[in-house]
Design a protein around this motif. Structure first.
Motif, mmCIF file in Angstrom:
data_model
loop_
_atom_site.group_PDB
_atom_site.id
_atom_site.type_symbol
_atom_site.label_atom_id
_atom_site.label_comp_id
_atom_site.label_asym_id
_atom_site.label_seq_id
_atom_site.Cartn_x
_atom_site.Cartn_y
_atom_site.Cartn_z
ATOM 1 N N GLY A 27 -9.871 26.241 -11.394
ATOM 2 C CA GLY A 27 -9.797 24.922 -11.640
ATOM 3 C C GLY A 27 -9.755 24.609 -13.255
ATOM 4 O O GLY A 27 -9.132 23.282 -13.602
ATOM 5 N N ALA A 28 -10.189 25.478 -13.997
ATOM 6 C CA ALA A 28 -10.162 25.314 -15.507
ATOM 7 C C ALA A 28 -8.938 25.305 -15.916
ATOM 8 O O ALA A 28 -8.286 24.399 -16.720
ATOM 9 N N TYR A 29 -7.918 26.215 -15.491
ATOM 10 C CA TYR A 29 -6.440 26.501 -15.660
ATOM 11 C C TYR A 29 -5.553 25.140 -15.148
ATOM 12 O O TYR A 29 -4.645 24.531 -15.794
ATOM 13 N N VAL A 30 -6.151 24.444 -13.956
ATOM 14 C CA VAL A 30 -5.471 23.418 -13.328
ATOM 15 C C VAL A 30 -5.596 22.206 -14.318
ATOM 16 O O VAL A 30 -4.811 21.629 -14.563
ATOM 17 N N SER A 31 -6.931 22.141 -14.861
ATOM 18 C CA SER A 31 -7.191 21.059 -15.735
ATOM 19 C C SER A 31 -6.284 21.143 -17.275
ATOM 20 O O SER A 31 -5.861 20.176 -17.627
ATOM 21 N N MET A 64 -9.021 17.438 -23.263
ATOM 22 C CA MET A 64 -9.595 18.978 -23.602
ATOM 23 C C MET A 64 -10.909 18.972 -23.360
ATOM 24 O O MET A 64 -11.534 20.086 -22.991
ATOM 25 N N TYR A 65 -11.760 17.960 -23.923
ATOM 26 C CA TYR A 65 -13.069 18.331 -23.627
ATOM 27 C C TYR A 65 -13.364 18.021 -22.263
ATOM 28 O O TYR A 65 -14.833 18.680 -21.434
ATOM 29 N N PHE A 66 -12.655 17.490 -21.106
ATOM 30 C CA PHE A 66 -12.907 17.432 -19.738
ATOM 31 C C PHE A 66 -12.691 18.759 -19.194
ATOM 32 O O PHE A 66 -13.388 19.579 -18.581
ATOM 33 N N SER A 67 -11.597 19.530 -19.870
ATOM 34 C CA SER A 67 -11.402 20.721 -19.449
ATOM 35 C C SER A 67 -12.367 21.867 -19.921
ATOM 36 O O SER A 67 -13.018 22.704 -19.154
ATOM 37 N N ILE A 95 2.416 26.002 -14.266
ATOM 38 C CA ILE A 95 2.327 24.362 -14.057
ATOM 39 C C ILE A 95 2.897 23.984 -12.951
ATOM 40 O O ILE A 95 4.346 24.205 -12.860
ATOM 41 N N GLU A 96 2.358 23.471 -11.938
ATOM 42 C CA GLU A 96 2.999 23.204 -10.621
ATOM 43 C C GLU A 96 3.927 22.062 -10.818
ATOM 44 O O GLU A 96 3.514 20.970 -11.507
ATOM 45 N N ASN A 97 4.940 22.178 -10.187
ATOM 46 C CA ASN A 97 6.027 21.026 -10.319
ATOM 47 C C ASN A 97 6.244 20.762 -11.835
ATOM 48 O O ASN A 97 6.439 19.430 -12.145
ATOM 49 N N PHE A 98 6.294 21.696 -12.724
ATOM 50 C CA PHE A 98 6.719 21.630 -14.137
ATOM 51 C C PHE A 98 7.906 20.664 -14.363
ATOM 52 O O PHE A 98 8.021 19.817 -15.122
ATOM 53 N N GLU A 99 9.097 21.046 -13.448
ATOM 54 C CA GLU A 99 10.164 20.335 -13.564
ATOM 55 C C GLU A 99 10.021 18.566 -13.583
ATOM 56 O O GLU A 99 10.749 18.012 -14.120
ATOM 57 N N ASP A 100 8.907 18.157 -12.842
ATOM 58 C CA ASP A 100 8.880 16.847 -12.702
ATOM 59 C C ASP A 100 8.495 16.108 -14.030
ATOM 60 O O ASP A 100 8.690 14.750 -14.188
ATOM 61 N N VAL A 101 8.063 16.994 -15.064
ATOM 62 C CA VAL A 101 7.456 16.502 -16.366
ATOM 63 C C VAL A 101 8.447 16.853 -17.318
ATOM 64 O O VAL A 101 8.946 15.863 -18.119
ATOM 65 N N VAL A 102 8.716 18.264 -17.399
ATOM 66 C CA VAL A 102 9.513 18.661 -18.482
ATOM 67 C C VAL A 102 10.954 18.029 -18.879
ATOM 68 O O VAL A 102 11.535 17.677 -19.964
ATOM 69 N N ASP A 103 11.480 18.186 -17.586
ATOM 70 C CA ASP A 103 12.936 17.850 -17.589
ATOM 71 C C ASP A 103 13.409 16.493 -18.200
ATOM 72 O O ASP A 103 14.396 16.173 -18.509
#
Length: 504
Positions: free
Chosen positions: A55-59, A116-119, A312-320
């Protein structure tokens, strides 16, 4: 943790984050009795601790963090390496101009701070239960690895907060010791965390790092000849501790320590940073690629060189969206480089340098008004196909360790020019460059070559701005006539943090 105000999340994090609740009214972190009960229930099993770690990585994969703002977008835009945005519709239009008071810039800055502080809150909650329950529930090996990762991540996130919101050129400023750094939060609580001096904040950060390193001697990536062949058979029966390069592993924490010591500065710290970076190079098993045999077109992030990636799951949806010219629509936010600037940076007029550099001839593609780096693109585009290691964002790479050794050699009490040149030439050769830096080069030339390497190597990775800031450059390439100082280098604390007296 400080009772910092949090903006609404853009999407709900994985169900494994059930230990954290966001209030629907004022969005303050609310540590309530019901939260405690939920957390108590979660941390009754090995699976609960594993879920909290993931969960820490997901955040961290939030768009306001390392899948967008903290890498190729906001932080790289601050380095001024991209072409100027032509319209205010661009996502980072105000950030590029250092107009931090504009509403869009304020939103982005606050989003980074809050997420960041949430993570960090995720991490501190897990650490709380590691200390109270972990040793009685987890196998000792697993206890050490999970706690080591959590401590390493806590230091990693705080350090990036310091690099963004803290002062520039810390190593060379005598006034820093009397100034406040960012709050270093080590407990999961509603109580406010006081800001401390830079010296005290570095002390807390390095304490987390050193404890993580001691614990992560149980990391499978850390070779111990005394271990039996079946040492990990029980704790890793389902492969949870495979692919350590995608987690905060032992050598990632070592590399982080080298970064921190370079930022802190001082002769002994700078010398130690170089020594640590050498240790990572020599013992991690991670090697620079061979340009003659490596298929960069199918692995543009050079995965085998990465010490720490974020999945990063579904990174394509963001980065491209930011790294491709979308057909049929105008996208003002595409991150273009000037063709002229890139040609000059990579020295394409010299056929033994620029024309053969894989970072130029393979990773940079001409589109629209300039060039786009295809390193992070997730599909087959312009001859680059990132499907081999899809959804990976490099956060620490072995090449940076070579640069830290070289820079340490230039800055430590006894300058070692030959070694600095040697380490730079090793990276250059791995990128296909045929012409070495002359062994007779002077210190100024070598320093300039280090800077050029940072500009070439970390396109779309969010590291160049930190290099400029750490060294206190008053003038940066492509920065127009802006004279850089803390006005530009320091992202301002969010208004709510100032208004409520949580920072000053």
């Amino acid at each position: 943790m400080s009772d910092m105000k949090k903006i609404n999340l853009k999407y709900i994090l994985s169900a494994i984050l059930i230990l954290l609740i966001t209030s629907s009214c004022d969005n303050w972190l609310d540590v309530t009795a019901s939260d405690e009960i939920r957390a108590e229930d979660q941390f009754e099993t090995e699976a609960g601790f594993r879920d909290a770690l993931i969960g820490a990585y997901v955040s961290m994969t939030d768009e306001d963090l390392y899948s967008n703002y903290m890498t190729y977008n906001v932080v790289d835009v601050l380095s001024q390496q991209y072409l100027r945005f032509t319209a205010g519709f661009a996502v980072c239009y105000d950030i590029q101009k250092f107009d931090y008071e504009e509403l869009d810039a304020q939103y982005q800055i606050e989003a980074i701070w809050n997420k960041m502080y949430f993570s960090i809150a995720n991490i501190n909650s897990a650490l709380k239960y590691m200390d109270s329950k972990g040793e009685s529930i987890l196998d000792p090996i697993e206890y050490s690895i999970i706690k080591g990762e959590l401590l390493g991540l806590r230091a990693f996130l705080h350090f990036d907060l310091m690099r963004l919101f803290g002062h520039s050129n810390v190593a060379e400023r005598s006034d820093i010791s009397s100034l406040y750094a960012i709050p270093y939060v080590t407990e999961y609580t509603k109580d406010m965390t006081d800001q401390l001096s830079y010296d005290k904040t570095f002390e807390l950060m390095l304490a987390d790092i050193d404890e993580a390193l001691e614990l992560l001697k149980e990391d499978p990536i850390y070779e111990d000849p005394d271990r039996a062949n079946d040492y990990y058979d029980v704790v890793n029966s389902n492969g949870f501790y495979d692919n350590r390069e995608n987690r905060m592993n032992y050598y990632a924490v070592m590399a982080l320590k080298a970064r921190v010591l370079m930022w802190q500065g001082g002769d002994s710290n700078i010398a130690e940073a170089g020594t640590i970076a050498k240790t990572v190079i020599e013992n991690s098993g991670i090697e620079l690629i061979n340009p003659d045999s490596y298929d960069l077109s199918n692995d543009p992030i050079m995965y085998s060189e990465n010490i720490f990636n974020l999945n990063i799951e579904n990174f394509e949806d963001v980065v491209d969206y930011y790294l491709t010219t979308l057909s049929g629509r105008t996208n003002y936010s595409v991150l273009y480089y000037s063709t002229t600037d890139m040609s000059e940076l990579f020295e394409t007029s010299n056929t033994a340098i620029g024309a053969v550099d894989l970072r130029y001839n393979t990773l940079l593609v001409t589109e629209g008004p300039g060039m786009v780096c295809a390193k992070l693109r997730q599909g087959a585009t312009s001859g680059v196909n990132n499907d081999t290691h899809k959804n990976m964002m490099p956060l620490i790479k072995i090449s940076e360790m070579y640069y830290i050794v070289a820079e340490s050699d230039m800055k430590k009490a006894s300058v070692d020019l030959p070694e600095a040149i040697n380490y730079l030439n090793q990276v250059r050769a791995s990128r296909g460059i045929l012409l070495d830096i002359d062994s007779a080069s002077d210190a100024e030339t070598v320093t300039n070559e280090i800077q050029k390497e940072y500009r070439k190597e970390f396109l779309t990775e969010g590291q160049l701005f930190y290099y400029y800031k750490r060294n206190g450059l008053t003038s940066i390439p492509n920065g127009s006539s802006v004279e850089m100082d803390d006005t530009q280098y320091m992202l301002p604390f969010p208004d709510d943090e100032l208004n409520f007296g949580r920072v000053q």
